[in-house]
Motif scaffolding. Structure first.
Motif: not given
Length: 238
Positions: A150, A156, A129, A145-147, A127
């Motif tokens: 995830v 999200r 990020e 940290a943003w995904s 994935y």
């Protein structure tokens, strides 16, 4: 029976990664600053959660930093997610930008791709990020940290962290972290964590002892790996 990582496993993991990092360094020897790290740790703990079921791991990383502020990085570690998945290594590939904002502030932005090798069957753990870190006086930092995918869940995850360094003298320093991992969208649960580390610098080597605390939600989300624990590590910077 769960097979524990061995020294031969470490060599099989480090050899191809080292070759890639050497090629990366050679290709940019005149174009960028090259740096790297080699680490031996008693337990690979990521955001409070063991990635090796409490076992040791070897880790290797490298970074090319350009005068413009852009950089590229590779980092890898042994992992062990159990026999069902069979995953044996994590490789993080990052492209980022780092810039000082005045005399006291620093901003780092990067896109990281997490790759997991050896995973069996149709399972996919890879994935992306986006990570942003703002640092004050090289001592205080905030990280987000943003995904949107995830742990390859299609959902999200947002990780938020505050940290601080406390130099004691030329060799010793203390570090502390408080963080929250919002996984409600992906797993309908989230957890908090804290970390306290003591680090001693000996030449080019950092000797680190860390205590990790996690809330009970981490154990629910990651059975066997999300409980509070301690680990020690030695990192050589080159």
């Amino acid at each position: 029976m769960i097979r524990r990582p061995t020294r031969s496993d470490a060599l099989r993991f480090l050899a191809p990664l080292a070759s890639s990092l050497c090629a990366l360094a050679a290709g940019a020897a005149t174009a960028a600053d090259f740096s790297g790290t080699l680490t031996a740790t008693s337990d690979y703990v990521l955001r409070g959660v063991s990635q090796t079921q409490g076992d040791p791991a070897a880790q290797l990383g490298a970074r090319l930093a350009f005068e413009s502020g852009f950089y590229a990085a590779l980092w890898g570690s042994q992992v062990d997610f159990g026999p069902a998945l069979g995953t044996d290594a994590e490789i993080d590939a990052s492209l980022g930008f780092n810039r000082n904002l005045g005399e006291r502030w620093n901003l780092d932005l990067n896109l990281t791709r997490y790759l997991y090798t050896g995973t069996r069957g149709d399972a996919n753990l890879d994935y992306n990020e986006v990570i942003a870190t703002l640092t004050l006086d090289q001592r205080w930092w905030g990280l987000v940290a943003w995904s949107e995918d995830v742990f390859a869940s299609g959902r999200r995850g947002v990780y938020s962290e505050l940290g601080a360094k406390f130099p004691l003298d030329e060799r010793w320093r203390l570090e502390t972290i408080a963080a929250y991992y919002d996984l409600d969208d992906a797993y309908e649960d989230s957890y908090t964590r804290a970390q306290f580390s003591a680090i001693c610098r000996v030449g080019a080597v950092d000797l680190r002892a860390s205590a990790h605390w996690t809330s009970s939600a981490a154990e629910r989300l990651f059975p066997g790996g999300g409980d509070s624990r301690a680990e020690v590590a030695a990192t050589w910077s080159f």
